[in-house]
Design a protein around this motif. Structure first.
Motif, PDB file in Angstrom:
ATOM      1  N   GLU A  81      -6.633   3.260  -7.864  1.00  0.00           N
ATOM      2  CA  GLU A  81      -6.848   1.986  -8.547  1.00  0.00           C
ATOM      3  C   GLU A  81      -5.817   0.946  -8.121  1.00  0.00           C
ATOM      4  OE1 GLU A  81      -9.141   4.988 -10.415  1.00  0.00           O
ATOM      5  OE2 GLU A  81      -6.993   4.957  -9.920  1.00  0.00           O
ATOM      6  N   ALA A  82      -4.600   1.379  -7.863  1.00  0.00           N
ATOM      7  CA  ALA A  82      -3.569   0.459  -7.367  1.00  0.00           C
ATOM      8  C   ALA A  82      -3.884   0.016  -5.945  1.00  0.00           C
ATOM      9  CB  ALA A  82      -2.196   1.136  -7.426  1.00  0.00           C
ATOM     10  N   VAL A  83      -4.385   0.950  -5.140  1.00  0.00           N
ATOM     11  CA  VAL A  83      -4.755   0.602  -3.762  1.00  0.00           C
ATOM     12  C   VAL A  83      -5.825  -0.479  -3.746  1.00  0.00           C
ATOM     13  CG1 VAL A  83      -5.894   1.442  -1.669  1.00  0.00           C
ATOM     14  CG2 VAL A  83      -4.121   2.831  -2.768  1.00  0.00           C
TER      15      VAL A  83
ATOM     16  N   GLU B 206     -17.033   0.647  -9.007  1.00  0.00           N
ATOM     17  CA  GLU B 206     -17.983   0.082  -8.045  1.00  0.00           C
ATOM     18  C   GLU B 206     -17.653   0.472  -6.611  1.00  0.00           C
ATOM     19  OE1 GLU B 206     -15.861  -4.327  -7.570  1.00  0.00           O
ATOM     20  OE2 GLU B 206     -17.838  -4.132  -8.497  1.00  0.00           O
ATOM     21  N   GLU B 207     -16.391   0.794  -6.351  1.00  0.00           N
ATOM     22  CA  GLU B 207     -16.020   1.187  -4.982  1.00  0.00           C
ATOM     23  C   GLU B 207     -16.719   2.474  -4.544  1.00  0.00           C
ATOM     24  OE1 GLU B 207     -13.115  -1.624  -6.407  1.00  0.00           O
ATOM     25  OE2 GLU B 207     -13.661   0.330  -7.242  1.00  0.00           O
ATOM     26  N   PHE B 208     -17.163   3.269  -5.508  1.00  0.00           N
ATOM     27  CA  PHE B 208     -17.820   4.547  -5.204  1.00  0.00           C
ATOM     28  C   PHE B 208     -19.324   4.510  -5.495  1.00  0.00           C
ATOM     29  CE2 PHE B 208     -13.381   5.436  -5.759  1.00  0.00           C
ATOM     30  CZ  PHE B 208     -13.092   6.376  -4.777  1.00  0.00           C
ATOM     31  N   ALA B 209     -19.858   3.330  -5.689  1.00  0.00           N
ATOM     32  CA  ALA B 209     -21.303   3.201  -5.920  1.00  0.00           C
ATOM     33  C   ALA B 209     -22.071   3.711  -4.697  1.00  0.00           C
ATOM     34  CB  ALA B 209     -21.655   1.737  -6.195  1.00  0.00           C
TER      35      ALA B 209
ATOM     36  N   LEU C 138       0.827  -1.210   0.000  1.00  0.00           N
ATOM     37  CA  LEU C 138       0.000   0.000   0.000  1.00  0.00           C
ATOM     38  C   LEU C 138       0.861   1.260   0.000  1.00  0.00           C
ATOM     39  CD1 LEU C 138      -2.824  -1.046   2.509  1.00  0.00           C
ATOM     40  CD2 LEU C 138      -3.033  -0.737   0.037  1.00  0.00           C
ATOM     41  N   LEU C 139       2.008   1.201   0.652  1.00  0.00           N
ATOM     42  CA  LEU C 139       2.904   2.365   0.670  1.00  0.00           C
ATOM     43  C   LEU C 139       3.411   2.699  -0.725  1.00  0.00           C
ATOM     44  CD1 LEU C 139       5.052   1.749   3.884  1.00  0.00           C
ATOM     45  CD2 LEU C 139       3.533   3.693   3.457  1.00  0.00           C
TER      46      LEU C 139
ATOM     47  N   VAL D 261      -6.494   4.781   1.145  1.00  0.00           N
ATOM     48  CA  VAL D 261      -7.584   5.350   0.345  1.00  0.00           C
ATOM     49  C   VAL D 261      -7.600   6.878   0.492  1.00  0.00           C
ATOM     50  CG1 VAL D 261     -10.090   5.515   0.121  1.00  0.00           C
ATOM     51  CG2 VAL D 261      -9.005   3.272   0.379  1.00  0.00           C
ATOM     52  N   LEU D 262      -7.490   7.356   1.723  1.00  0.00           N
ATOM     53  CA  LEU D 262      -7.513   8.801   1.961  1.00  0.00           C
ATOM     54  C   LEU D 262      -6.381   9.536   1.241  1.00  0.00           C
ATOM     55  CD1 LEU D 262      -8.417   9.088   5.762  1.00  0.00           C
ATOM     56  CD2 LEU D 262      -9.786   9.816   3.808  1.00  0.00           C
TER      57      LEU D 262
END
Length: 216
Positions: A90-92, A123-126, A83-84, A211-212
């Protein structure tokens, strides 16, 4: 004289058997399992062996827990490092799905984000219902237990009917919940009420921070 009188006498006279060492050889007690008479010394040896077996069993259990925690900690570390290095949302999301499904062997993973500054067409922001947002805000720690929320089950698509247990991990910006990571399993005992959630919470912290970083 009662048995208690004898106990009190021997307890107050620890030197009694030293003064009457020949008595130890004459005394016999029933064997704890076979029933035949054995010497008091043999009985003491058996008692010590039983205590040793209990200690060894407890030690083996602690070693097993320690090894299991080491394995999980290594997986969390690998997720952290990945994650770093992620340079975009999209990579996260790809890293989250890949590591949880492959490294942690969680077959079904879903991620939802709301109240973000930079929204994506994925879909993550649906949209999610206000009821679900309230549900997430009320989670002071991850939920683990039976799969029972229809809207969240819908996140798993065609696999929704297979989910028997789930873990719901709120993603937080300070005290505000801005998303949720949902883990699903076909095993009803994979995520159960009362299970330890330390590493699950840490995963939620890592994913939330990643994500943030990219969507605010």
């Amino acid at each position: 004289m009662t048995p208690q009188d004898i106990v009190e006498f021997l307890s107050s006279r620890p030197e009694f058997f030293s003064e009457h060492s020949d008595l130890l050889a004459q005394l016999s007690v029933p064997h704890p399992t076979h029933g035949h008479a054995i010497s008091l010394t043999e009985r003491q040896v058996l008692t010590l062996r039983e205590k040793l077996a209990q200690v060894q069993s407890k030690l083996a259990e602690l070693v097993s827990f320690g090894e299991e925690n080491d394995v999980i900690a290594s997986k969390v570390h690998r997720l952290s490092m990945a994650l770093l290095l992620a340079d975009e949302f999209e990579a996260v999301s790809a890293i989250v799905y890949a590591h949880l499904q492959e490294d942690f062997a969680v077959p079904h993973v879903a991620l939802r984000v709301w109240n973000s500054i930079l929204k994506r067409d994925s879909e993550e922001f649906a949209d999610v219902s206000e009821e679900l947002r309230f549900l997430a805000a009320d989670l002071h720690q991850p939920y683990t237990g039976p799969a029972q929320h229809e809207e969240i089950l819908g996140w798993f698509g065609e696999s929704s009917g297979l989910i028997a247990s789930m873990a719901l991990i709120p993603l937080r910006r300070d005290a505000q919940v801005f998303g949720m990571l949902a883990l699903g399993s076909e095993d009803p005992q994979r995520f159960f009420p009362g299970m330890g959630t330390l590493y699950v919470e840490r995963i939620g912290d890592l994913v939330g921070a990643a994500v943030l970083k990219h969507v605010g």
